[in-house]
Design a protein around this motif. Structure first.
Motif: not given
Lengths: 194, 199, 193
Positions: B176-178, B180
């Motif tokens: 999710a972090f990467i 986004l």
């Protein structure tokens, strides 16, 4: 006259704060009572449907889902009124949070008929696999004369064993523990009644 | 008036530009459908609380402004939560505690404080709607990317061939972090090209 | 006792609030530029989290549940948290002005930190007992501080790195967070023992 008094009071900060907070607070409370009354019967129907659907999946041919005197324990009956088995809700801690599942056993509680996960917050792709057929289906047909056990990275040898999901041993073990504990409880309850 | 609506879509997009409301953005976007539902629920809350707040803005004492806004927002969030539970039970289960967490989505309090408490009802409504739609689009894009790579599907429809191995990392928090982060980067590239053409 | 330790480790490391539940991302991205201020914010948040878990647990199980008012849960929780933060601010200002100077600016930020409301919601969802809830609050706070400080450390060094222009700012921060999340996944085995 009253109008004037109100205007004067409105100039007072404390009065204004209290009155406006009270108005907003009570408006919010009333709105929520309304919402709650609209939604809560629908929500309980949803939960009931979900439970019944799971029971039908575990006991194919179920016509009627009957309640027992015990909360969370149900009777699955065929069209002719024949008892197919008992289904019960069980819950406990998983890897990330509560796992809630429903499981079915035959009337004599010697064999598991199946289980379905109602709720879990396990890791997607790993622990969450407990809800999918490859893992779930292992439970139908397990013999219950022995506590259920799990084995890692090999095919089950005994008829009371299942294979844990690779990379999600904790979730798999949690399901096994939850089931063992609840099966014992249900067995005692039903024996006591007979 | 149109500008109030349009700025939320691109120029002040709540996710890609302002980086607001991150927790639902990242948490629920394992599937495009969940992103869409969360986006719509948030849009409902931001629009209705914006309308209410802008219509009562003259009567709100300054000192208790924030608590009052919060109560209003929490009320609409509860309503949205019960509505989902009553009518879209499966989705509400998948979104879990992230629906109530809309209360603390900085986007909503931010719009209330920065716009709705200072402008008329019509403009506040449009502003909130624009932000809501911008937020929803961003969530759907993010959800679609993660669903395609993480499960090989979009809105549940299979698009990757059978031989495709799911990238499990995409549905995990790290993915999710990467995703986004890369989307924000991509957004900046496009934005720069567009503004160069205009300039 | 074993249960409590498990709750603590889960909340602070294996299920770190920031890196697995995405709670408290706003300050994580906005504030975590410097180690000093991250520690300050972390301590203030840990304190508020522990107390918020304690207070909301009591309210939920002794007021909302017995009086059948559970539908007021979200409204009540957010009011409790907001007023609690104000209260803490007032007390610290009276009791210890130096501490207030150090933490003061962070306190208003905490109200809108989704980690606090998230904490209280998870606490109810998981049926924690009172003690577990308190430990859960403490653990979540420690985990939040940990993530924030690590991030700040990395970002202080990032100043010297050549980051591609479109990724500067939020983009690179998110990508680093992703890598941290992967690193924290490695802790997953501790509990299985």
């Amino acid at each position: 006259m009253a109008d004037n008094v109100f205007k004067k009071a409105w100039g007072n900060d404390i009065f204004r704060i209290i009155v406006s907070l009270a108005i907003v607070g009570s408006a919010s409370g009333m709105a929520l009572v309304f919402v709650y009354n609209y939604a809560s019967p629908k929500i309980s129907i949803n939960i009931k449907h979900e439970t019944e659907k799971a029971i039908r999946n575990i006991f194919p041919g179920t016509e009627k889902v009957g309640k027992t005197s015990e909360k969370g324990v149900y009777k699955a009956e065929s069209g002719k009124g024949e008892l197919l088995g008992y289904a019960f809700v069980a819950e406990g801690n998983g890897y990330q949070g509560i796992i809630r599942l429903i499981a079915g056993v035959d009337p004599a509680i010697t064999e598991m008929k199946g289980m379905e996960v109602l709720e879990s917050s396990e890791t997607p792709g790993l622990g969450a696999e407990i809800a999918n057929p490859p893992f779930r289906n292992q439970f139908s047909g397990l013999k219950l004369d022995h506590a259920i056990e799990y084995v890692k990275n090999q095919k089950p040898q005994e008829d009371y064993q299942i294979e844990a999901i690779t990379g999600a041993t904790i979730s798999s073990r949690a399901v096994v523990n939850i089931l063992n504990k609840r099966i014992d409880e249900v067995r005692k309850l039903i024996k006591a009644k007979q | 008036m149109i500008k109030d609506f349009a700025k939320g879509l691109w120029k002040e997009n709540p996710v890609f530009v302002q980086v607001l409301g991150m927790c639902p953005t990242l948490a629920v976007t394992t599937k495009a459908l969940f992103g869409l539902s969360m986006g719509l629920a948030t849009t409902f809350v931001v629009v209705s609380s914006g309308l209410v707040i802008s219509s009562i803005r003259r009567f709100v004492p300054d000192q208790v402004r924030i608590p009052m806004f919060t109560v209003i927002i929490a009320t609409f969030v509860t309503a949205a939560d019960y509505f989902l539970k009553a009518n879209f039970f499966q989705i509400s289960k998948a979104l879990g505690p992230y629906v109530p967490l809309i209360v603390v989505n900085c986007l909503i309090l931010g719009r209330a404080e920065a716009f709705a408490s200072k402008h008329g009802v019509a403009r506040s409504g449009l502003d909130a709607l624009g932000m809501g739609v911008g937020f929803t689009c961003a969530l759907v894009v993010l959800g679609a990317c993660r669903e395609i790579l993480g499960a090989g599907t979009v809105f549940g429809a299979r698009i990757m061939g059978e031989g495709f191995t799911n990238w499990i990392i995409m549905v995990l928090p790290a993915g999710a972090f990467i995703t986004l982060g890369l989307l924000v980067g991509g957004f900046n590239i496009i934005d720069k090209k567009v503004s160069k053409k205009k300039g | 006792m074993k249960e409590l330790i498990l709750v603590f480790i889960a909340a602070s490391i294996t299920n770190n609030f920031v890196l697995t539940y995405f709670l408290g991302i706003c300050p994580f991205i906005g504030v975590s530029g410097k180690i000093d201020s991250s520690i300050g914010l972390g301590i203030a948040t840990t304190f508020v989290m522990t107390m918020a878990a304690t207070v909301t647990w009591l309210i939920y199980y002794y007021i909302l549940v017995p009086f059948n008012l559970v539908f007021l849960q979200y409204v009540t929780f957010i009011i409790v948290i907001a007023s609690f933060v104000q209260f803490v601010e007032m007390v610290i200002r009276k009791v210890s002005p130096p501490l207030y100077k150090a933490l003061g600016i962070f306190l208003p930020l905490i109200t809108t930190n989704c980690a606090i409301l998230g904490l209280t919601l998870f606490m109810v969802l998981r049926n924690y007992s009172f003690l577990e809830a308190v430990v859960f609050g403490l653990g979540a706070g420690v985990g939040f501080t940990l993530a924030l400080v690590i991030m700040a450390g990395i970002r202080e060094d990032l100043v010297f790195a050549e980051v591609p222009e479109p990724l500067q700012g939020a983009g690179i921060t998110l990508i680093i967070a992703g890598m941290l999340a992967m690193a924290f996944m490695g802790f997953g085995g501790i509990i299985s023992g």
